[in-house]
Motif scaffolding. Sequence first.
Motif, PDB file in Angstrom:
ATOM      1  N   GLY A   3       0.790  -1.223   0.000  1.00 34.82           N
ATOM      2  CA  GLY A   3       0.000   0.000   0.000  1.00 34.82           C
ATOM      3  C   GLY A   3       0.822   1.272   0.000  1.00 34.82           C
ATOM      4  O   GLY A   3       0.344   2.331  -0.412  1.00 34.82           O
ATOM      5  N   HIS A   4       2.065   1.192   0.456  1.00 35.27           N
ATOM      6  CA  HIS A   4       2.924   2.378   0.477  1.00 35.27           C
ATOM      7  C   HIS A   4       3.519   2.671  -0.902  1.00 35.27           C
ATOM      8  O   HIS A   4       4.045   3.760  -1.122  1.00 35.27           O
ATOM      9  N   ARG A   5       3.446   1.697  -1.797  1.00 36.06           N
ATOM     10  CA  ARG A   5       4.143   1.845  -3.071  1.00 36.06           C
ATOM     11  C   ARG A   5       3.229   1.782  -4.287  1.00 36.06           C
ATOM     12  O   ARG A   5       3.563   2.316  -5.336  1.00 36.06           O
ATOM     13  N   ILE A   6       2.102   1.103  -4.155  1.00 34.29           N
ATOM     14  CA  ILE A   6       1.244   0.914  -5.318  1.00 34.29           C
ATOM     15  C   ILE A   6      -0.187   1.310  -4.993  1.00 34.29           C
ATOM     16  O   ILE A   6      -0.632   1.229  -3.850  1.00 34.29           O
ATOM     17  N   ASP A   7      -0.886   1.766  -6.016  1.00 32.05           N
ATOM     18  CA  ASP A   7      -2.295   2.157  -5.898  1.00 32.05           C
ATOM     19  C   ASP A   7      -3.068   1.342  -6.924  1.00 32.05           C
ATOM     20  O   ASP A   7      -2.770   1.391  -8.122  1.00 32.05           O
ATOM     21  N   ILE A   8      -4.040   0.581  -6.461  1.00 33.26           N
ATOM     22  CA  ILE A   8      -4.789  -0.334  -7.319  1.00 33.26           C
ATOM     23  C   ILE A   8      -6.214   0.164  -7.466  1.00 33.26           C
ATOM     24  O   ILE A   8      -6.865   0.514  -6.478  1.00 33.26           O
ATOM     25  N   GLY A   9      -6.705   0.194  -8.698  1.00 35.17           N
ATOM     26  CA  GLY A   9      -8.089   0.576  -8.969  1.00 35.17           C
ATOM     27  C   GLY A   9      -8.782  -0.471  -9.806  1.00 35.17           C
ATOM     28  O   GLY A   9      -8.141  -1.347 -10.403  1.00 35.17           O
ATOM     29  N   ARG A  10     -10.097  -0.353  -9.862  1.00 37.28           N
ATOM     30  CA  ARG A  10     -10.879  -1.388 -10.532  1.00 37.28           C
ATOM     31  C   ARG A  10     -12.173  -0.789 -11.065  1.00 37.28           C
ATOM     32  O   ARG A  10     -12.758   0.107 -10.437  1.00 37.28           O
ATOM     33  N   GLY A  11     -12.628  -1.247 -12.234  1.00 35.14           N
ATOM     34  CA  GLY A  11     -13.876  -0.796 -12.819  1.00 35.14           C
ATOM     35  C   GLY A  11     -14.647  -1.961 -13.411  1.00 35.14           C
ATOM     36  O   GLY A  11     -14.057  -2.966 -13.824  1.00 35.14           O
ATOM     37  N   TRP A  56      -6.313  -1.428 -12.801  1.00 36.87           N
ATOM     38  CA  TRP A  56      -5.119  -0.657 -13.105  1.00 36.87           C
ATOM     39  C   TRP A  56      -4.278  -0.518 -11.844  1.00 36.87           C
ATOM     40  O   TRP A  56      -4.773  -0.587 -10.717  1.00 36.87           O
ATOM     41  N   VAL A  57      -3.002  -0.386 -12.064  1.00 36.39           N
ATOM     42  CA  VAL A  57      -2.040  -0.227 -10.975  1.00 36.39           C
ATOM     43  C   VAL A  57      -1.122   0.933 -11.309  1.00 36.39           C
ATOM     44  O   VAL A  57      -0.581   1.012 -12.414  1.00 36.39           O
ATOM     45  N   ARG A  58      -0.966   1.835 -10.355  1.00 29.16           N
ATOM     46  CA  ARG A  58       0.051   2.884 -10.434  1.00 29.16           C
ATOM     47  C   ARG A  58       1.077   2.600  -9.341  1.00 29.16           C
ATOM     48  O   ARG A  58       0.698   2.190  -8.242  1.00 29.16           O
ATOM     49  N   TRP A  59       2.333   2.814  -9.642  1.00 30.07           N
ATOM     50  CA  TRP A  59       3.343   2.592  -8.616  1.00 30.07           C
ATOM     51  C   TRP A  59       4.346   3.738  -8.600  1.00 30.07           C
ATOM     52  O   TRP A  59       4.609   4.385  -9.601  1.00 30.07           O
ATOM     53  N   ASP A  60       4.863   3.956  -7.414  1.00 32.45           N
ATOM     54  CA  ASP A  60       5.911   4.945  -7.180  1.00 32.45           C
ATOM     55  C   ASP A  60       6.889   4.281  -6.224  1.00 32.45           C
ATOM     56  O   ASP A  60       6.686   4.266  -5.010  1.00 32.45           O
ATOM     57  N   PHE A 113       3.109 -15.442  -8.468  1.00 27.11           N
ATOM     58  CA  PHE A 113       3.494 -14.526  -9.534  1.00 27.11           C
ATOM     59  C   PHE A 113       4.210 -13.338  -8.911  1.00 27.11           C
ATOM     60  O   PHE A 113       3.720 -12.751  -7.938  1.00 27.11           O
ATOM     61  N   ARG A 114       5.363 -12.989  -9.444  1.00 27.11           N
ATOM     62  CA  ARG A 114       6.158 -11.876  -8.905  1.00 27.11           C
ATOM     63  C   ARG A 114       6.400 -10.836  -9.982  1.00 27.11           C
ATOM     64  O   ARG A 114       6.711 -11.183 -11.120  1.00 27.11           O
ATOM     65  N   ARG A 115       6.287  -9.582  -9.610  1.00 26.64           N
ATOM     66  CA  ARG A 115       6.547  -8.492 -10.536  1.00 26.64           C
ATOM     67  C   ARG A 115       7.429  -7.446  -9.860  1.00 26.64           C
ATOM     68  O   ARG A 115       7.083  -6.969  -8.775  1.00 26.64           O
ATOM     69  N   ARG A 116       8.536  -7.104 -10.491  1.00 33.68           N
ATOM     70  CA  ARG A 116       9.455  -6.098  -9.972  1.00 33.68           C
ATOM     71  C   ARG A 116       9.010  -4.714 -10.449  1.00 33.68           C
ATOM     72  O   ARG A 116       8.853  -4.477 -11.659  1.00 33.68           O
ATOM     73  N   LEU A 117       8.812  -3.811  -9.506  1.00 34.78           N
ATOM     74  CA  LEU A 117       8.387  -2.450  -9.806  1.00 34.78           C
ATOM     75  C   LEU A 117       9.483  -1.483  -9.365  1.00 34.78           C
ATOM     76  O   LEU A 117      10.028  -1.614  -8.264  1.00 34.78           O
ATOM     77  N   GLU A 118       9.772  -0.525 -10.224  1.00 32.15           N
ATOM     78  CA  GLU A 118      10.804   0.450  -9.908  1.00 32.15           C
ATOM     79  C   GLU A 118      10.458   1.768 -10.596  1.00 32.15           C
ATOM     80  O   GLU A 118       9.951   1.776 -11.726  1.00 32.15           O
ATOM     81  N   GLY A 119      10.740   2.874  -9.920  1.00 28.11           N
ATOM     82  CA  GLY A 119      10.411   4.172 -10.478  1.00 28.11           C
ATOM     83  C   GLY A 119       8.910   4.410 -10.462  1.00 28.11           C
ATOM     84  O   GLY A 119       8.197   3.932  -9.594  1.00 28.11           O
ATOM     85  N   ARG A 120       8.422   5.164 -11.457  1.00 32.68           N
ATOM     86  CA  ARG A 120       6.991   5.431 -11.566  1.00 32.68           C
ATOM     87  C   ARG A 120       6.450   4.803 -12.836  1.00 32.68           C
ATOM     88  O   ARG A 120       7.122   4.782 -13.865  1.00 32.68           O
ATOM     89  N   GLY A 121       5.231   4.314 -12.767  1.00 28.79           N
ATOM     90  CA  GLY A 121       4.619   3.728 -13.948  1.00 28.79           C
ATOM     91  C   GLY A 121       3.199   3.305 -13.666  1.00 28.79           C
ATOM     92  O   GLY A 121       2.693   3.460 -12.553  1.00 28.79           O
ATOM     93  N   HIS A 122       2.533   2.786 -14.682  1.00 29.87           N
ATOM     94  CA  HIS A 122       1.185   2.275 -14.490  1.00 29.87           C
ATOM     95  C   HIS A 122       0.870   1.222 -15.540  1.00 29.87           C
ATOM     96  O   HIS A 122       1.506   1.143 -16.592  1.00 29.87           O
ATOM     97  N   THR A 123      -0.103   0.400 -15.196  1.00 30.11           N
ATOM     98  CA  THR A 123      -0.598  -0.678 -16.043  1.00 30.11           C
ATOM     99  C   THR A 123      -2.113  -0.613 -16.047  1.00 30.11           C
ATOM    100  O   THR A 123      -2.725  -0.314 -15.016  1.00 30.11           O
ATOM    101  N   VAL A 124      -2.719  -0.894 -17.186  1.00 26.74           N
ATOM    102  CA  VAL A 124      -4.173  -1.002 -17.300  1.00 26.74           C
ATOM    103  C   VAL A 124      -4.480  -2.360 -17.923  1.00 26.74           C
ATOM    104  O   VAL A 124      -3.814  -2.758 -18.888  1.00 26.74           O
ATOM    105  N   ALA A 125      -5.459  -3.065 -17.374  1.00 29.06           N
ATOM    106  CA  ALA A 125      -5.673  -4.441 -17.817  1.00 29.06           C
ATOM    107  C   ALA A 125      -7.140  -4.839 -17.724  1.00 29.06           C
ATOM    108  O   ALA A 125      -7.951  -4.184 -17.062  1.00 29.06           O
TER     109      ALA A 125
END
Length: 268
Positions: free
Chosen positions: A19-27, A42-46, A84-96
């Motif tokens: 929760g300190h690093r990623i923000d998850i949304g859903r529609g 969607w996921v945004r990460w910092d 399932f593992r995903r490495r997140l670094e910097g800022r970015g986002h995914t929509v799925a």
Amino acid sequence: MPSRSGRVQAAIMRPSSAGHRIDIGRGEPDADLAGLVDYFWWVRWDAPAPHVQEVVPRPVVHVSAELVEGRPRLLVHGVHPRMFRRRLEGRGHTVAAGFRPAGFRPFLRGDVGALEGREVPAADVLGVDDRPVAEEVLAHERPEEGAAVLARWLRGLGPEDDPLVPELAALVERAEADTTLVRAEQLADLAGVSLRTLQRRFHSHVGIGPKWVVQRFRLLDVTSAAHGDEVVDWADLAARLGYADQSHLIRAFTQLVGHPPAAYAREA
């Protein structure tokens, strides 16, 4: 026991850290896609420092817009049988898009089981260039707008009708909600077919076998309990979820997560 949405949330490991690093949304999908698509997410990460996020996969195929070697692509994620593992670094986002169980079959028009454990560019399995739509999806500042682009693209693929899809989707969703379903044979009885027939249908449409599906949902029930604020009686939980005893629950959970459930609950 948790609700269905609670089990989806339970798939995110160590949620307090995430929760300190990623923000998850859903529609939710529009009505014309709701029979095949369960939800858009969607996921945004910092993450100034690298963060490895672990997820317990459910029997869901995903199509995600993300950067691959610095370029936008749509990736088809088959059902992952293990963590399932995903490495997140910097800022970015995914929509799925997350598909209902068996819901990707009408788009693929082939054996969904061939995607098990794989991440494949959509162009490789759907025969259409995914790069323009991936670029458009990720260009939107608001992820909801990117999800609408992805929905429009899915409609354009013209999914074929398949009478097995609603039957299998309902069966898997029943297994997710009903904690008394602990064996694949019970699902076969509900479907009115032999276990061998059910196994074939699950492999071709859901993308993984019915035994895995039942066991995974019960493990997600364990994970959900570990994420809660209340002290868990693991022996009682094991009995309610159909495990032979507490030690069987601990072994199954440890094999998946890497820690016994009590130790994971303290960490998570």
